[in-house]
Design an enzyme around this catalytic site. Structure first.
Site, short mmCIF file in Angstrom:
data_model
loop_
_atom_site.label_atom_id
_atom_site.label_comp_id
_atom_site.label_asym_id
_atom_site.label_seq_id
_atom_site.Cartn_x
_atom_site.Cartn_y
_atom_site.Cartn_z
CE LYS A 1 23.27 14.49 0.58
NZ LYS A 1 23.88 13.55 1.74
CD1 TRP B 1 25.26 17.55 -5.09
CD2 TRP B 1 27.42 18.42 -4.72
NE1 TRP B 1 25.99 17.55 -6.13
CE2 TRP B 1 27.28 18.21 -6.07
CE3 TRP B 1 28.71 19.07 -4.18
CZ2 TRP B 1 28.11 18.35 -6.86
CZ3 TRP B 1 29.76 19.07 -5.17
CH2 TRP B 1 29.18 18.85 -6.51
CD GLU C 1 37.62 -0.54 2.48
OE1 GLU C 1 38.84 0.01 2.30
OE2 GLU C 1 36.86 -0.15 3.31
P1 AMP Z 1 41.62 4.22 4.10
O1 AMP Z 1 41.41 3.30 3.80
O2 AMP Z 1 41.83 4.71 5.60
O3 AMP Z 1 42.99 4.79 3.59
O4 AMP Z 1 40.46 5.40 3.82
C1 AMP Z 1 40.16 5.65 2.21
C2 AMP Z 1 39.34 6.82 2.25
O5 AMP Z 1 40.02 7.84 2.12
C3 AMP Z 1 38.75 7.17 0.66
O6 AMP Z 1 37.77 6.27 0.67
C4 AMP Z 1 38.47 8.42 0.50
O7 AMP Z 1 37.37 8.94 1.34
C5 AMP Z 1 39.84 8.89 1.29
N1 AMP Z 1 41.09 9.12 0.33
C6 AMP Z 1 41.80 8.41 0.08
N2 AMP Z 1 42.62 8.97 -0.99
C7 AMP Z 1 42.11 10.33 -1.15
C8 AMP Z 1 42.45 11.50 -2.08
N3 AMP Z 1 43.65 11.51 -2.88
N4 AMP Z 1 41.59 12.38 -1.82
C9 AMP Z 1 40.51 12.52 -1.20
N5 AMP Z 1 40.17 11.65 -0.37
C10 AMP Z 1 40.97 10.42 -0.39
#
Ligand code: AMP
Length: 549
Positions: free
Chosen positions: A436, A441, A327
């Site tokens: 939780k 948490w 997004e």
């Molecule tokens: P996507 O749109 O499939 O790439 O997923 C996005 C989600 O991936 C985010 O909202 C996070 O929950 C997770 N995410 C992306 N980059 C990271 C990061 N560097 N560390 C932890 N979670 C991440």
């Protein structure tokens, strides 16, 4: 008021042709290797634009791609939006019913498909309601047998089309250039529209010295698929810069990546943590000359700190951790130490670099608690991460779920985070993954990364299991390195954790599994794990059983 100069992708395309026509693009195609210049690339993009027109593609029509990271995909990345249409990059690993849903929801008119992916589309073709034409992308001279109809062949289309195309300059910079679907927690994937302006500004931002620092001197290899948030916008940014691009093609594995890095003298590469874990495993057994590599960018999920350290020690390249979402085009934060931290102890610097980092210019963020009040910037208080800015979407494409994901112009990311005094954001969990326990948490991400620092551990994922007294308790699913299988116990893992996490964070159970299931973009799929366990009353599920001791 006079209209501002529109930020359009045709600008990158025409500039690269004018200034960098001699520079190379290397693509691993189906018959080996394709090597050509930006000058050739430009010529083929103009032919492709003429071919698209001939197929009846008009402004804002959706053109789907079902393809690997290769040169034809890159040509589509520019021809489609520069002529005013919208490139819909389809995830080749979706389930058939999701595939049918998104192709119909996007109302794609034409689909460009790589030769080896044709059978997947053939299975769903009769359910597609808007597609008028299929185009197969192959190196072979003879046409493939296919049920897809009507069908053309990419190279034939280009051969029949004239070179030279007058890319329109009267497009609205806020019009759609790209479309990508992101898998939702429940229900069908959600559509994310990328605009010319958004991609243009994102390309500038990701190229900043304090982000990936992209320049003409770079040789860039995106490992992250071109159907996952536009390979993090890299094909656009690399073309903008005139950097040499290396595209690793169909079904690449760690050996392919390392061979390409060595041979093409790659300076910058990008991928999710599981990619770098695979690369590290191979680097333990085989030698490659990686002296050209200056950095890798890693995001999509949190890389364990142990991976950052081990990678840098082994390769000498900088491991840059970044965070974002489909997004958000996707770049949001980058974890780079600041200059005044240079004399800090290594320990403290790594701590910062393992966080998700600081916000890039052009965006705004807010971390709010249950009451909607902004949390303290103390690195401790947990809040929901909200975003807005020059390339953050404000709605999902034709989707009633928009209402639940945005408030007052802010995107609700679904991520729970802290922010410290220095402005470094740390994603503690997806809201749905947070454990939780007794009203407090526990960060599953933190636990996983601490477990993955154990020398015997290859992969770890932590999920919540129901508990009578505490509501939820952590359950650690661990995959051991092959040489340690059967030799490590639950107690060994817990002993390792004891001085690293609070006592009440210690997992109630450690299950040794054969592998952690992965999502379609290569992240650990905790959803799948949860489903396995829930279906099995939280006993170790049969399909996950394996090497345990
Ligand atoms: P996507 O749109 O499939 O790439 O997923 C996005 C989600 O991936 C985010 O909202 C996070 O929950 C997770 N995410 C992306 N980059 C990271 C990061 N560097 N560390 C932890 N979670 C991440």
């Amino acid at each position: 008021m006079k209209m501002a100069y529109p930020l359009l992708l045709s600008n990158f395309l025409e500039r690269v042709n004018r200034l960098y026509a001699k520079k190379e693009i290397v693509s691993r195609d189906f018959s080996g290797e394709m090597r050509y210049t930006y000058g050739d690339f430009y010529r083929r993009v103009t032919k492709l634009a003429n071919a698209l027109e001939k197929l009846g593609v008009e402004r804002q029509d959706r053109v789907a791609t079902f393809a690997w990271n290769n040169h034809r995909h890159l040509e589509l990345y520019f021809a489609v939006p520069a002529m005013g249409a919208v490139i819909h990059t389809v995830n080749i690993r979706l389930f058939p019913d999701q595939l049918v849903y998104i192709l119909n929801h996007a109302a794609d008119k034409v689909i460009f498909v790589d030769e080896d992916l044709v059978p997947i589309l053939e299975k769903v073709a009769d359910k597609l309601t808007t597609v008028r034409h299929f185009v197969i992308m192959t190196d072979r001279a003879t046409p493939l047998e296919t049920k897809l109809s009507p069908v053309s062949y990419y190279e034939e289309l280009l051969a029949q089309s004239p070179a030279g195309y007058d890319f329109p300059k009267d497009l609205d910079e806020n019009s759609a250039a790209g479309l990508c679907y992101t898998t939702a927690t429940t229900g069908n994937p959600k559509g994310v529209v990328y605009t010319h302006r958004g991609i243009f500004l994102h390309s500038l931002a990701i190229s900043l010295p304090d982000a990936a620092g992209i320049s003409e001197t770079d040789v860039i290899m995106p490992i992250v698929p071109m159907f996952h948030a536009n390979a993090w916008g890299i094909p656009f940014a690399a073309t903008m810069a005139g950097a040499k691009q290396v595209l690793p093609g169909a079904r690449p594995d760690p050996r392919t990546f390392l061979q390409l890095m060595e041979k093409e003298k790659v300076t910058l590469s990008l991928g999710v943590p599981t990619v770098w874990m695979g690369v590290m495993q191979l680097l333990e057994k085989e030698n490659y000359d990686l002296s050209s590599l200056r950095a890798v960018l890693c995001g999509g999920s949190a890389p364990p700190r142990s991976l950052i350290e081990a990678f840098e020690r082994k390769t000498g390249a900088l491991f840059i951790h970044a965070y974002g979402m489909t997004e958000t085009y996707p770049l949001v934060t980058v974890a780079r130490p600041k200059s005044y931290m240079k004399d800090w102890p290594a320990e403290k610097i790594y701590e910062k670099r393992a966080k998700q980092g600081t916000l890039v210019p052009g965006l705004e963020m807010k971390l709010v608690n249950e009451k909607g009040v902004e949390v303290e910037h103390n690195g401790k208080e947990l809040g929901k991460l909200l975003l807005k800015g020059a390339w953050i979407i404000e709605e999902y494409y034709n989707d009633p779920r928009t209402a639940g994901s945005f408030s007052d112009g802010w995107l609700r990311t679904g991520d729970m985070a802290t922010i410290d005094e220095e402005g470094y954001v740390q994603i503690m969990d997806r809201a749905k993954d947070l454990i939780k326990s007794g009203g407090e948490w526990i960060s599953s991400v933190d636990l996983e990364n601490t477990i993955m620092a154990h020398p015997a551990v290859l992969e770890a994922a932590v999920i919540a299991m129901p508990h009578e007294k505490w509501q939820e308790r952590p359950l650690a699913c661990v995959v051991l390195r092959p040489e340690y299988r059967g030799k490590v116990t639950q107690e060994d893992i817990l002993d390792f954790l004891r001085d690293k996490v609070s006592k009440w964070w210690l997992p109630d159970r450690v299950d040794f599994l054969e592998s952690i299931p992965k999502t379609s973009v290569g992240k650990f799929s905790k959803r799948q794990l949860r489903e396995w366990y829930a279906a099995n009353n939280f006993e170790r599920p049969a399909m996950a059983a394996g090497q345990g001791s």
